[in-house]
Design an enzyme around this catalytic site. Structure first.
Site, PDB file in Angstrom:
ATOM      1  N   ARG A  51      -9.957 -14.348   1.581  1.00 23.82           N
ATOM      2  CA  ARG A  51     -10.440 -13.387   2.432  1.00 23.82           C
ATOM      3  C   ARG A  51     -10.229 -13.444   3.797  1.00 23.82           C
ATOM      4  NH1 ARG A  51     -15.205 -12.901   3.504  1.00 23.82           N
ATOM      5  NH2 ARG A  51     -16.052 -13.183   1.155  1.00 23.82           N
ATOM      6  N   TYR A 103      -1.204  11.976   8.088  1.00 19.20           N
ATOM      7  CA  TYR A 103      -0.701  12.252   6.491  1.00 19.20           C
ATOM      8  C   TYR A 103      -2.606  11.888   6.176  1.00 19.20           C
ATOM      9  CZ  TYR A 103      -1.259   8.927   1.698  1.00 19.20           C
ATOM     10  OH  TYR A 103      -1.027   8.402   0.743  1.00 19.20           O
ATOM     11  N   ASP A 175       0.314   5.338  14.330  1.00 18.70           N
ATOM     12  CA  ASP A 175       0.916   5.286  12.334  1.00 18.70           C
ATOM     13  C   ASP A 175       2.250   5.137  12.501  1.00 18.70           C
ATOM     14  OD1 ASP A 175       1.537   5.343  10.073  1.00 18.70           O
ATOM     15  OD2 ASP A 175      -0.416   6.186   9.058  1.00 18.70           O
TER      16      ASP A 175
HETATM   17  C1  LIG Z   1       0.900   6.472   2.811  1.00 17.93           C
HETATM   18  C2  LIG Z   1       0.508   6.746   3.845  1.00 17.93           C
HETATM   19  C3  LIG Z   1      -0.871   6.030   4.476  1.00 17.93           C
HETATM   20  C4  LIG Z   1      -1.756   5.525   3.360  1.00 17.93           C
HETATM   21  O1  LIG Z   1      -1.046   3.975   3.118  1.00 17.93           O
HETATM   22  P1  LIG Z   1      -1.549   3.718   1.553  1.00 17.93           P
HETATM   23  O2  LIG Z   1      -1.192   2.620   1.344  1.00 17.93           O
HETATM   24  O3  LIG Z   1      -0.845   5.048   0.529  1.00 17.93           O
HETATM   25  O4  LIG Z   1      -2.880   3.178   1.256  1.00 17.93           O
HETATM   26  C5  LIG Z   1      -0.747   6.273   5.395  1.00 17.93           C
HETATM   27  N1  LIG Z   1       0.048   6.830   6.578  1.00 17.93           N
HETATM   28  C6  LIG Z   1       0.880   7.673   6.212  1.00 17.93           C
HETATM   29  C7  LIG Z   1       2.114   8.137   6.577  1.00 17.93           C
HETATM   30  C8  LIG Z   1       1.296   7.675   5.245  1.00 17.93           C
HETATM   31  O5  LIG Z   1       2.821   7.496   4.673  1.00 17.93           O
END
Ligand SMILES: *Cc1c(COP(=O)(O)O)cnc(C)c1O
Length: 387
Positions: A51, A103, A175
């Site tokens: 971890r 998202y 993101d």
């Molecule tokens: C899919 C997605 C997430 C979440 O990611 P997971 O791997 O499904 O937990 C977050 N931000 C964006 C822009 C995504 O497309």
């Protein structure tokens, strides 16, 4: 010693920890172990418990840190686990501003989980820096930007937002799932932290769920390492290996993805049954100019709406090469219905306000032959005409 490469295309293949030091294996082995022998009390060989740290995960973390140009990388069990860890840098009473089409899962995480801990959010039009600045109240401590933000592919000027945010002492989180460091590097535009759903383009084959975070400073690296180890949402060794493997081909995949996406966007924009196309790679798109300044291309995701007289439900039933499914970023073309799928966790009134209509169709263009993709789109549109 100078580096053996300069281009990110080479870094994708040789970056991070490219060779297993002990054996010379050109692929980092899958260290499928939970714990590590200690040679005496307090005498560790660099690892103690997986971890806290695992050599396969560490190779991935070093790779993503290099690709994004950050101080340190962190691998998590999903994109949302990465976001959870990053948002755990905040404290009760803090507020985070989020882009208006984040998202759906990000929205739910703040709206229904962090909410319990009195960490709140405000939806902000980060694509308009003035309106973004007006949303900064004294309790705002961070901004979470997606650019382009789906499903409307809204582009935020990352440099402008970061500059305003830093003037107010905010942490800037981007993101970068939709662009990846191959197309856009937010840390070089002023962001402090980049998060990824590596489930998408970085993995690239729709076979692994994973998340990554990269931080710009040593201070943030120490804090996030502590949170990663304390909250424990880490990525396992096998999935870390799959991601490293996926990232090696990111450049060639994305070159083809982007070429296909642009061709599909052009095809749809000139199609008589299509009302509107959202794709920042089109010169006519609202976000085109800003996106061109900060990213290498318009990316791969696009959305569109059909004109009156066409039924979007029929469209979803009529695609045959393109698969109706959640997710994106794999080699295969996928289509989804944001209002009932990816963005269903956003309440209807908010969806309507930000422009996510029921007729909106989102495409993740794959790397199949473009003529097959276009033919499938054309056939599905023809079949969706209401007779
Ligand atoms: C899919 C997605 C997430 C979440 O990611 P997971 O791997 O499904 O937990 C977050 N931000 C964006 C822009 C995504 O497309």
């Amino acid at each position: 010693m100078s580096k053996a490469y300069e281009s990110i295309s080479s870094a994708l293949i040789h970056g991070g920890i490219p060779i297993d030091e002990r054996t010379g294996a050109v692929n980092i082995p899958i260290y499928q172990t939970s714990t590590f022998k200690q040679d005496g009390l307090g005498k560790m060989r660099g690892y103690e418990y997986s971890r806290t740290g695992n050599p396969t995960r560490e190779a991935l973390e070093a790779l993503i840190a290099e690709l994004e140009g950050g101080e340190a990388g962190f691998a998590f069990a999903s994109g949302l686990a990465a976001e959870t860890a990053v948002l755990s840098l905040l404290h009760a009473g803090d507020r985070v501003l989020i882009s208006s089409n984040v998202y759906g899962g990000t929205f739910r995480l703040l709206n229904q989980v962090f909410d319990h801990f009195d960490i709140t959010y405000t939806i902000s039009n980060t694509d308009d820096p003035k309106s973004f600045e007006a949303d900064i109240t004294p309790d705002v401590k961070a901004v979470l930007v997606e650019s382009p933000a789906n499903p409307l592919m809204t582009v935020t000027d990352i440099r402008a937002v970061a500059e305003i945010a830093h003037r107010h002492g905010l942490l800037v989180i981007v993101d970068n799932t939709f662009m990846t460091p191959y197309l856009q590097r937010p840390l070089t535009l002023g962001a402090d932290i980049v998060v990824h759903s590596a489930t998408k383009y970085l993995g690239g084959h729709s076979d692994v769920v994973a998340g990554l975070a990269v931080v710009k400073t040593k201070e943030l690296a120490e804090k996030l390492a502590f949170i990663q180890n304390s909250t424990g949402g880490v990525l396992g060794p096998f999935d870390s290996f799959l991601l490293i493997r996926g990232i090696k081909t990111l450049g060639v995949r994305l070159d083809r993805h982007v070429e296909n996406a642009l061709a599909a966007a052009r095809f749809l924009s000139s199609h008589p049954a299509v009302k509107r196309v959202y794709y920042p790679g089109l010169e006519t798109d609202k976000g085109y100019e800003v996106n061109r300044r900060q990213a290498k291309s318009g990316g791969v995701m696009l959305s569109f709406e059909l004109k009156e007289g066409y039924d979007h439900k029929k469209f979803f039933e009529s695609v045959s090469l393109i698969t109706l499914a959640e997710s994106l970023g794999g080699v295969e073309s996928l289509v989804c219905h944001p209002s009932s799928m990816t963005h269903a966790s956003i309440p209807e009134d908010i969806r309507k306000r930000v422009g996510i209509t029921d007729g909106l169709i989102r495409l993740s263009i794959g790397i199949e032959d473009i003529s097959d993709i276009l033919r499938d789109l054309d056939n599905a549109i023809a079949s969706s005409e209401v007779k």
